[in-house]
Design a protein around this motif. Sequence first.
Motif, PDB file in Angstrom:
ATOM      1  N   UNK A 138      22.042  54.997  16.642  1.00 16.32           N
ATOM      2  CA  UNK A 138      21.253  53.762  16.698  1.00 16.32           C
ATOM      3  C   UNK A 138      20.403  53.770  17.965  1.00 16.32           C
ATOM      4  N   UNK A 139      19.264  53.082  17.959  1.00 18.83           N
ATOM      5  CA  UNK A 139      18.438  53.022  19.169  1.00 18.83           C
ATOM      6  C   UNK A 139      19.178  52.344  20.321  1.00 18.83           C
ATOM      7  N   UNK A 140      18.845  52.738  21.529  1.00 15.50           N
ATOM      8  CA  UNK A 140      19.389  52.145  22.747  1.00 15.50           C
ATOM      9  C   UNK A 140      18.235  51.907  23.716  1.00 15.50           C
ATOM     10  N   UNK A 141      18.476  51.061  24.712  1.00 18.87           N
ATOM     11  CA  UNK A 141      17.538  50.917  25.829  1.00 18.87           C
ATOM     12  C   UNK A 141      17.958  51.922  26.899  1.00 18.87           C
ATOM     13  N   UNK A 142      16.989  52.488  27.611  1.00 17.04           N
ATOM     14  CA  UNK A 142      17.269  53.487  28.640  1.00 17.04           C
ATOM     15  C   UNK A 142      16.614  53.058  29.951  1.00 17.04           C
ATOM     16  N   UNK A 143      17.395  53.059  31.018  1.00 15.76           N
ATOM     17  CA  UNK A 143      16.888  52.711  32.335  1.00 15.76           C
ATOM     18  C   UNK A 143      17.146  53.824  33.330  1.00 15.76           C
ATOM     19  N   UNK A 144      16.235  53.985  34.284  1.00 13.17           N
ATOM     20  CA  UNK A 144      16.404  54.976  35.345  1.00 13.17           C
ATOM     21  C   UNK A 144      15.481  54.607  36.491  1.00 13.17           C
ATOM     22  N   UNK A 145      15.596  55.333  37.597  1.00 12.51           N
ATOM     23  CA  UNK A 145      14.701  55.102  38.725  1.00 12.51           C
ATOM     24  C   UNK A 145      14.256  56.440  39.301  1.00 12.51           C
ATOM     25  N   UNK A 146      13.077  56.424  39.914  1.00 11.78           N
ATOM     26  CA  UNK A 146      12.506  57.620  40.531  1.00 11.78           C
ATOM     27  C   UNK A 146      12.188  57.300  41.988  1.00 11.78           C
ATOM     28  N   UNK A 147      12.672  58.149  42.886  1.00  9.98           N
ATOM     29  CA  UNK A 147      12.425  57.927  44.311  1.00  9.98           C
ATOM     30  C   UNK A 147      11.017  58.369  44.663  1.00  9.98           C
ATOM     31  N   UNK A 148      10.335  57.546  45.463  1.00  6.68           N
ATOM     32  CA  UNK A 148       8.988  57.870  45.916  1.00  6.68           C
ATOM     33  C   UNK A 148       9.056  58.504  47.305  1.00  6.68           C
ATOM     34  N   UNK A 149       7.980  59.104  47.712  1.00 10.24           N
ATOM     35  CA  UNK A 149       7.966  59.810  48.995  1.00 10.24           C
ATOM     36  C   UNK A 149       8.129  58.883  50.192  1.00 10.24           C
ATOM     37  N   UNK A 150       7.910  57.561  49.999  1.00 14.03           N
ATOM     38  CA  UNK A 150       8.089  56.623  51.107  1.00 14.03           C
ATOM     39  C   UNK A 150       9.515  56.083  51.184  1.00 14.03           C
ATOM     40  N   UNK A 151      10.420  56.600  50.330  1.00 15.10           N
ATOM     41  CA  UNK A 151      11.814  56.180  50.360  1.00 15.10           C
ATOM     42  C   UNK A 151      12.136  55.029  49.418  1.00 15.10           C
ATOM     43  N   UNK A 152      11.119  54.367  48.865  1.00 14.06           N
ATOM     44  CA  UNK A 152      11.321  53.279  47.896  1.00 14.06           C
ATOM     45  C   UNK A 152      11.466  53.874  46.504  1.00 14.06           C
ATOM     46  N   UNK A 153      11.871  53.047  45.548  1.00 18.08           N
ATOM     47  CA  UNK A 153      12.098  53.519  44.181  1.00 18.08           C
ATOM     48  C   UNK A 153      11.191  52.808  43.187  1.00 18.08           C
ATOM     49  N   UNK A 154      10.858  53.524  42.120  1.00 19.03           N
ATOM     50  CA  UNK A 154      10.193  52.933  40.967  1.00 19.03           C
ATOM     51  C   UNK A 154      11.245  52.870  39.864  1.00 19.03           C
ATOM     52  N   UNK A 155      11.446  51.676  39.306  1.00 24.03           N
ATOM     53  CA  UNK A 155      12.482  51.437  38.304  1.00 24.03           C
ATOM     54  C   UNK A 155      11.863  51.301  36.925  1.00 24.03           C
ATOM     55  N   UNK A 156      12.590  51.799  35.902  1.00 23.22           N
ATOM     56  CA  UNK A 156      12.092  51.779  34.529  1.00 23.22           C
ATOM     57  C   UNK A 156      13.160  51.265  33.562  1.00 23.22           C
ATOM     58  N   UNK A 157      12.713  50.558  32.519  1.00 22.03           N
ATOM     59  CA  UNK A 157      13.503  50.317  31.306  1.00 22.03           C
ATOM     60  C   UNK A 157      12.617  50.684  30.131  1.00 22.03           C
ATOM     61  N   UNK A 158      13.118  51.518  29.242  1.00 25.30           N
ATOM     62  CA  UNK A 158      12.480  51.802  27.960  1.00 25.30           C
ATOM     63  C   UNK A 158      13.293  51.031  26.932  1.00 25.30           C
ATOM     64  N   UNK A 159      12.643  50.111  26.212  1.00 23.81           N
ATOM     65  CA  UNK A 159      13.365  49.109  25.435  1.00 23.81           C
ATOM     66  C   UNK A 159      14.017  49.607  24.149  1.00 23.81           C
ATOM     67  N   UNK A 160      13.517  50.690  23.588  1.00 22.67           N
ATOM     68  CA  UNK A 160      14.065  51.136  22.298  1.00 22.67           C
ATOM     69  C   UNK A 160      13.838  52.641  22.161  1.00 22.67           C
ATOM     70  N   UNK A 161      14.907  53.420  22.303  1.00 24.54           N
ATOM     71  CA  UNK A 161      14.817  54.881  22.227  1.00 24.54           C
ATOM     72  C   UNK A 161      15.841  55.366  21.202  1.00 24.54           C
ATOM     73  N   UNK A 162      15.388  56.156  20.251  1.00 26.93           N
ATOM     74  CA  UNK A 162      16.292  56.739  19.238  1.00 26.93           C
ATOM     75  C   UNK A 162      16.422  58.229  19.530  1.00 26.93           C
TER      76      UNK A 162
END
Length: 199
Positions: free
Chosen positions: A100-124
């Motif tokens: 079944x589809x799920x939501x997927x979340x993760x984060x990517x570190x940027x070169x300044x030490x901060x993070x970019x956060x993601x949620x993909x709402x529907x992934x099969x």
Amino acid sequence: MATIGLDKLYYAKITEDAGGEETYASPVQLAKAMTAELSVELAEATLYADDGAAEIVKEFKSGTLSLGVDDIGATAASDLTGATIDKNGVVVSASEDGGEPVAVGFRAKKSNGKYKYFWLYRVKFGIPATNLATKGDSITFSTPTIEGTILRRNKPDAKGAHPWKAEVTEGDTTVTAATISNWYKTVYEPSYGASAPTE
């Protein structure tokens, strides 16, 4: 700004009501993330008038998410691919499986030490690819890759649109600390109205 890292890979199971609108379970960690490749396919249309392009429309159609992870545990394999865990704890994959589809979340570190956060709402997701090799003179790690199709979610947001992705960058002036600290507690729901408060 360039990203230099990837971690905190989570997924949330989806329950759909009679109309197909999603409700998300509490996010749980999927695995240790190694790579994430996201590609998007657009639906395009061009309206020609007076011997030229009068209007061009580009809309999200679908996408592909390919994840390289250290390992996929039995529970995650069952949730993502529809495989069955038997009474002995063995993951059994059948030709009839379809997760079944799920939501997927993760984060990517940027070169300044901060993070970019993601949620993909529907992934099969499909069946994970496994690469195995015999041990030779040097050590080679073999890790699974799992690929999923990204779809827009069925549930409209407050604007009546059907989002497929949410992303936020830590440290942006309009982003509250609560948005970042709560990112993995629940799947992010878009909030509209007045401009976002600052802290």
